[in-house]
Motif scaffolding. Structure first.
Motif, PDB file in Angstrom:
ATOM      1  N   ARG A   9       0.837  -1.214   0.000  1.00 45.77           N
ATOM      2  CA  ARG A   9       0.000   0.000   0.000  1.00 45.77           C
ATOM      3  C   ARG A   9       0.872   1.264   0.000  1.00 45.77           C
ATOM      4  NH1 ARG A   9      -4.693  -0.663   3.471  1.00 45.77           N
ATOM      5  NH2 ARG A   9      -5.795  -0.874   1.503  1.00 45.77           N
ATOM      6  N   GLU A  26      -6.169   1.500  -6.042  1.00 50.44           N
ATOM      7  CA  GLU A  26      -6.205   0.112  -5.597  1.00 50.44           C
ATOM      8  C   GLU A  26      -7.644  -0.329  -5.419  1.00 50.44           C
ATOM      9  OE1 GLU A  26      -5.772  -0.170  -0.939  1.00 50.44           O
ATOM     10  OE2 GLU A  26      -4.188   1.107  -1.765  1.00 50.44           O
ATOM     11  N   THR A  33      -4.782  -7.481  -2.965  1.00 48.83           N
ATOM     12  CA  THR A  33      -5.208  -6.153  -3.379  1.00 48.83           C
ATOM     13  C   THR A  33      -4.656  -5.914  -4.774  1.00 48.83           C
ATOM     14  OG1 THR A  33      -5.166  -5.361  -1.106  1.00 48.83           O
ATOM     15  CG2 THR A  33      -5.171  -3.692  -2.814  1.00 48.83           C
ATOM     16  N   TYR A  35      -3.450  -3.313  -7.492  1.00 46.40           N
ATOM     17  CA  TYR A  35      -2.938  -1.954  -7.625  1.00 46.40           C
ATOM     18  C   TYR A  35      -2.821  -1.640  -9.097  1.00 46.40           C
ATOM     19  CZ  TYR A  35      -1.828  -2.475  -2.733  1.00 46.40           C
ATOM     20  OH  TYR A  35      -1.927  -2.687  -1.384  1.00 46.40           O
TER      21      TYR A  35
END
Length: 41
Positions: A9, A26, A33, A35
């Motif tokens: 992140r 994202e 996740t 991105y």
């Protein structure tokens, strides 16, 4: 990019800034996740 590491992140936007790429955002993905990075021309 898909990542399951919480540090991504922060790392992915920082990498984009260092490499002149555009960090778009994202969104949640299956067990990770996603991105989105737009390659600069």
């Amino acid at each position: 990019m898909l990542a399951d590491d919480e540090a991504a992140r922060l790392d992915i936007p920082a990498w984009c800034a260092m490499r002149g790429q555009e960090y778009v955002g994202e969104q949640p993905a299956d067990r990770a996740t996603a991105y989105l990075v737009r390659r600069a021309t």
